[in-house]
Structure formats: C-alpha cells, structure tokens
Motif scaffolding. Sequence first.
Motif, PDB file in Angstrom:
ATOM      1  N   UNK A 309       0.842  -1.212   0.000  1.00 43.30           N
ATOM      2  CA  UNK A 309       0.000   0.000   0.000  1.00 43.30           C
ATOM      3  C   UNK A 309       0.870   1.254   0.000  1.00 43.30           C
ATOM      4  N   UNK A 310       1.908   1.288   0.825  1.00 38.70           N
ATOM      5  CA  UNK A 310       2.812   2.443   0.862  1.00 38.70           C
ATOM      6  C   UNK A 310       3.544   2.596  -0.463  1.00 38.70           C
ATOM      7  N   UNK A 311       3.943   1.487  -1.065  1.00 38.75           N
ATOM      8  CA  UNK A 311       4.642   1.556  -2.349  1.00 38.75           C
ATOM      9  C   UNK A 311       3.748   2.154  -3.427  1.00 38.75           C
ATOM     10  N   UNK A 312       2.478   1.762  -3.432  1.00 38.55           N
ATOM     11  CA  UNK A 312       1.538   2.346  -4.392  1.00 38.55           C
ATOM     12  C   UNK A 312       1.404   3.846  -4.149  1.00 38.55           C
ATOM     13  N   UNK A 313       1.352   4.239  -2.879  1.00 39.31           N
ATOM     14  CA  UNK A 313       1.262   5.673  -2.563  1.00 39.31           C
ATOM     15  C   UNK A 313       2.490   6.422  -3.077  1.00 39.31           C
ATOM     16  N   UNK A 314       3.677   5.814  -2.971  1.00 33.12           N
ATOM     17  CA  UNK A 314       4.899   6.434  -3.489  1.00 33.12           C
ATOM     18  C   UNK A 314       4.824   6.581  -5.002  1.00 33.12           C
ATOM     19  N   UNK A 315       4.391   5.538  -5.687  1.00 31.36           N
ATOM     20  CA  UNK A 315       4.275   5.600  -7.146  1.00 31.36           C
ATOM     21  C   UNK A 315       3.309   6.685  -7.576  1.00 31.36           C
ATOM     22  N   UNK A 316       2.235   6.835  -6.843  1.00 30.37           N
ATOM     23  CA  UNK A 316       1.295   7.914  -7.168  1.00 30.37           C
ATOM     24  C   UNK A 316       1.928   9.282  -6.941  1.00 30.37           C
ATOM     25  N   UNK A 317       2.716   9.423  -5.867  1.00 30.90           N
ATOM     26  CA  UNK A 317       3.415  10.685  -5.624  1.00 30.90           C
ATOM     27  C   UNK A 317       4.398  10.991  -6.746  1.00 30.90           C
ATOM     28  N   UNK A 318       4.995   9.941  -7.310  1.00 31.10           N
ATOM     29  CA  UNK A 318       5.941  10.129  -8.414  1.00 31.10           C
ATOM     30  C   UNK A 318       5.238  10.495  -9.712  1.00 31.10           C
ATOM     31  N   UNK A 319       3.923  10.293  -9.759  1.00 32.36           N
ATOM     32  CA  UNK A 319       3.151  10.699 -10.931  1.00 32.36           C
ATOM     33  C   UNK A 319       2.569   9.562 -11.742  1.00 32.36           C
ATOM     34  N   UNK A 320       2.750   8.299 -11.314  1.00 30.43           N
ATOM     35  CA  UNK A 320       2.203   7.179 -12.083  1.00 30.43           C
ATOM     36  C   UNK A 320       0.687   7.182 -11.913  1.00 30.43           C
ATOM     37  N   UNK A 321      -0.074   7.375 -13.000  1.00 33.03           N
ATOM     38  CA  UNK A 321      -1.535   7.478 -12.878  1.00 33.03           C
ATOM     39  C   UNK A 321      -2.217   6.184 -12.447  1.00 33.03           C
ATOM     40  N   UNK A 322      -1.632   5.036 -12.804  1.00 32.96           N
ATOM     41  CA  UNK A 322      -2.267   3.767 -12.495  1.00 32.96           C
ATOM     42  C   UNK A 322      -1.385   2.616 -12.936  1.00 32.96           C
ATOM     43  N   UNK A 323      -1.779   1.394 -12.628  1.00 23.26           N
ATOM     44  CA  UNK A 323      -0.921   0.232 -12.921  1.00 23.26           C
ATOM     45  C   UNK A 323      -0.632   0.030 -14.395  1.00 23.26           C
ATOM     46  N   UNK A 324      -1.538   0.459 -15.262  1.00 19.56           N
ATOM     47  CA  UNK A 324      -1.326   0.251 -16.696  1.00 19.56           C
ATOM     48  C   UNK A 324      -0.194   1.119 -17.244  1.00 19.56           C
ATOM     49  N   UNK A 325       0.197   2.159 -16.505  1.00 12.49           N
ATOM     50  CA  UNK A 325       1.291   3.015 -16.952  1.00 12.49           C
ATOM     51  C   UNK A 325       2.536   2.842 -16.095  1.00 12.49           C
ATOM     52  N   UNK A 326       2.634   1.722 -15.401  1.00 16.16           N
ATOM     53  CA  UNK A 326       3.874   1.392 -14.699  1.00 16.16           C
ATOM     54  C   UNK A 326       4.924   1.009 -15.736  1.00 16.16           C
ATOM     55  N   UNK A 327       6.060   1.705 -15.775  1.00 15.98           N
ATOM     56  CA  UNK A 327       7.098   1.314 -16.741  1.00 15.98           C
ATOM     57  C   UNK A 327       7.520  -0.143 -16.576  1.00 15.98           C
ATOM     58  N   UNK A 328       7.693  -0.570 -15.325  1.00 11.98           N
ATOM     59  CA  UNK A 328       7.997  -1.969 -15.023  1.00 11.98           C
ATOM     60  C   UNK A 328       7.210  -2.359 -13.778  1.00 11.98           C
ATOM     61  N   UNK A 329       6.559  -3.499 -13.849  1.00 10.82           N
ATOM     62  CA  UNK A 329       5.816  -3.998 -12.693  1.00 10.82           C
ATOM     63  C   UNK A 329       6.742  -4.225 -11.500  1.00 10.82           C
ATOM     64  N   UNK A 330       7.980  -4.624 -11.795  1.00 10.37           N
ATOM     65  CA  UNK A 330       8.934  -4.936 -10.744  1.00 10.37           C
ATOM     66  C   UNK A 330       9.392  -3.749  -9.928  1.00 10.37           C
ATOM     67  N   UNK A 331       9.162  -2.513 -10.393  1.00  6.08           N
ATOM     68  CA  UNK A 331       9.570  -1.331  -9.634  1.00  6.08           C
ATOM     69  C   UNK A 331       8.833  -1.233  -8.295  1.00  6.08           C
ATOM     70  N   UNK A 332       7.691  -1.898  -8.214  1.00  9.79           N
ATOM     71  CA  UNK A 332       6.927  -1.892  -6.968  1.00  9.79           C
ATOM     72  C   UNK A 332       7.691  -2.568  -5.835  1.00  9.79           C
ATOM     73  N   UNK A 333       8.463  -3.621  -6.154  1.00 10.59           N
ATOM     74  CA  UNK A 333       9.022  -4.474  -5.112  1.00 10.59           C
ATOM     75  C   UNK A 333      10.123  -3.818  -4.273  1.00 10.59           C
TER      76      UNK A 333
END
Length: 532
Positions: A309-333
């Motif tokens: 959950x915190x990682x998703x919050x960080x990605x949103x702060x970085x500007x990623x609009x949603x999972x479909x625009x994640x450059x790499x799924x592995x960046x979450x880990x």
Amino acid sequence: MARRTIEAHELSLEDILESVETGSAVLPAFQRDFKWSNADAISLIATVLCGWPAGSLLLMNGAPDFFEIRAFEDGPPIDNDIQYVILDGQQRLTSLYRAFRGHERTEFVLSVTALLNSSGKAEDIEDAITVHDRDKWLLEYPPARQAEELLVPLSSLRTASDYFGWRDETIAAAAASERENVRQRLAEVYRVFLSRANSYTLPSVVIDRSLPPAAVARIFERINRTGLRLGAFDLLVARSYTNDWNLRDHWETLRTESEPIGTWLKRDGLPVLQVIALTRKKDVRQPALLDLEPEEISGNWEPAAAAVEHAVAVLRKLGVPGPDLMPYRGLLFPIAYRFMKFPDMNVEAVARELSDWFWGRSFGMGYDVGSSTRIAADARILSARSPGWDAADFAISERNLIAATRKKQSAIWSAFLTYLHANGARDLLTGAELDPNSSDVVAVSMLPKLSESDYHLRVLGLVWANRHTASKLRADPIDVIQRASRRSLESQLLPIDVDSIYRGPDTLLMARARALKQSLANNGHESLNWFA
C-alpha cells in the motif's frame, strides 16, 4: 527401474465418480468453490451422453505433503486412503457426481419420450433434461409415475446394473398394459444414449505426489489452457493453509477493503507474496516463493500488505496514474521492500528519495533484462537507512528515447506518459489540466504517418489530450500547436518555437528529448547520466 512421475491414462468416469463417492478422490484445500450452474451441468451431461470429449483431467496420485486437501462439495468425508487429488477437473466432476450419483437437493431427470422423439442431437438431450428439487421428486414421482411419464433419474445410471435394477422396479410399477412398452422404451434409450455414461472415459494426466511444488505448478500451467491456472499463488494458498488461516480469504479481504491494493494489483495477490519472498529469500522468482514456510507467509502477510500500500502511494506521488502506466511492474518491489525494512518511513520522503532511481530505471530501461536480479540488487541498496546510488546506474540513452515505440520500448512509452502527467500536462486547446484516468483523456501521436517510416509510432511524438483535441491533432497538429498557450506547450514538453515543428519529425523528436532532459534536471534529477 525409476518410478515414472507423470503418466497418461484413460480413466473410467464410473471409477472416478466411485472414488469421489467413497472420499478417496479429493480436492486441494485451496481450490476455488464449485461455481457451475445447472445449465452448465446439463450441457456437460449432454456431451457425455453424445460420447464426445469433455476435456482432460489433471490428477495427483495419493495425498501430497505440501498442501492440505478437502472433500468435494456435497461429497462424503475424506477417506484415509487417498487415491487422487483433482488438480484440474473440479467443476466437471462435481457436476457429473451430482447428476449420476445423486444430490441431496437436486435430481437430474431425463424425458425418454422427448429424447426418442427428437433427432438425438446434443441440444435435444439438453432439452430433454430437467432439474427437480430432490425431496419433491421423491414425494411426487414414485416409480409408477416415472413409468407413466417415462422419466429417468440420472442417478439411476450409477452403473449399468443399477440402471437395469431401477428399470425393472419401474416396469413392475407400471400398469400391466404398459409394461412391455415401458420395457422397450427404457431399453432403447439406454442402448442409444444412456449406456455412454457407463462406458465413458476421460483422458487423464496423473502426476506423482513426489514432484516438488514448482514442478506441479509448471505442469499445471502448461496443460491447463482453458480454465484458471494453478500458479504459485494457488500453491502457496495450499502450503500455508490451516483451519485458522487461509491465504485466499486474507487476499480477498485485502483487495476488497484496500483501494490501493484493489486498484493496482486487481485480482493478482502474488506481488504481496513476492514482497515477503524478497524480504525472506532475497528473491522474487517462483522457486523462492515456493520455498516460503507457512509461518513466513502468515507472519509477514500484514506487514507486506501495508508495504505494498505504501509503495503504491509512493508511485502515485511520483506521478504514475495507475498500474497500466507502470514502466515496469517490478519497480513496486524494491519500494515495498524499503517499507518492510523501515515501516515508519514517510511516503512523501520516500518518493523524494527514490525519484532519481524511479526515472533512471524507467527511462534507462533498467529492468528490461535480468529484472529479478536487478530487483534483488536494488532491494539490497534500499536496505540501508540512507541508500547510496551509483550515477552510472541511471544511464539514459537519448538515441533510445528518440527511436522508442510502444511495441519495442514499452517502458519508455509508459515512463514518458507518466512524466507528462507528473509535469501537469494540459490540453493543448482548452488549457485544462488532464487526468489520464479520465475516460475523456487519451494519448495521441502528433507525428504524421509517412510512407516506409514509423514516425507516428514514436513515443516522443505523444501528447495527452481530450478526445476533441485528439481528433483535431490527427487532422492538423500544426494548427493545434499554433493555437496552444505557452503554458500548455511547456506542460507537454513541446517547443515554444513552432518553426521547429515545421522542419519535420526528426527535429521535433530531438527537441522533445532535450526538453525532457532539461525538465528532469529542473526538477532536481541532475544525477541522471545521459549519453547519445
């Protein structure tokens, strides 16, 4: 001679249903519940009575030692001597068990008259079968009425001898003047159609229980192409299953109650488990997942879920609009791993701290090759309270950016659109700030479709736009850009000097690459290492 671990057999439907009925054929405890409707079951019954293939089964011989088992729904308790564990075939076997072995609530009944008066196609068989409430059937349809209306309860087809025993009882209950007709009709329907239930076989792949979990998952994935696959998540549900803790139940609760988890992971609970594996085994690949002990899964589930959950919050702060625009799924880990190590860290602080890393890995295509190794390496770096990065890790090729297309460099495609969003992209005609999650917002190419070129596919030719503006861009991009405000052009990293656009796609692409590089530097990402 070495024991064979995989064998193919033609198994008798009668024998398999007998195993279900005695409790010696069982299901994995993690297996999804029975979902088929009566209509699904009737369609399958018709397939059997036509003698047509109904797909293969995947079975394990004997009780496994790495997951729990349970009885079939409406079946008897588990027998001490387990013959088969049904890995693939639950829905079909449960349906056939209910029909041909009897069900406490329903009775499947075939009309002999309707079937013998038809052309005998599968659709005719389906039309001839009705489903009755079992208590009502037993009360209202005694043998005499069954004989009068020529109705066959499919549970009489347990075996051929059972059918003829039922037939003789029904004939005896018929009116004396009708007995010969009943005899002939029941003999004919069995000979032409119903006997197939007693001779039907199912091609089955039987795997040995000694196979390791990873091999079971791989076999299932390769064989089962029509249903839901048994993957690492399913096996870990089994591996961690106890009467007090069910991974599938915890996952379903998490994804429905947590908006970040539900939105980003959708129905895939594996990333939470991969975070646990990364923490415990320093790896996210399947062997590491299947090596997790039950207590490692249950004991780390809640911290890992919170970390995701915190990682998703960080990605949103970085500007990623949603999972479909994640450059790499592995960046979450690696981000989630950092929160596993330091759960007290602030989301905004982590977003600032990892900003260079995120854009460097994304635009530098850092996870294109050896992503699992890179994830583990990044996690090691993030295990320090104050991680240090090597600037060489953030090498970005200007040539790759200019030549990138979605098909060939999907990470750059996602990263660029994400960066435009993070940069506050505005519509070129209206000047309104755009939200990629809106159904009215699309990514559209400004570049022309030139013969023998892929210019219109280049990532750096894309802009965000509402659908009205998008249609005008496709028709006349120069006109739209001439009418756009300076603020809108800058938000989309477009040159203010429209003359550069007139000079052709190459000029625009190079200008856009320079604008991206300058924008990243202006936003504090000066450590990114660019090369031609």
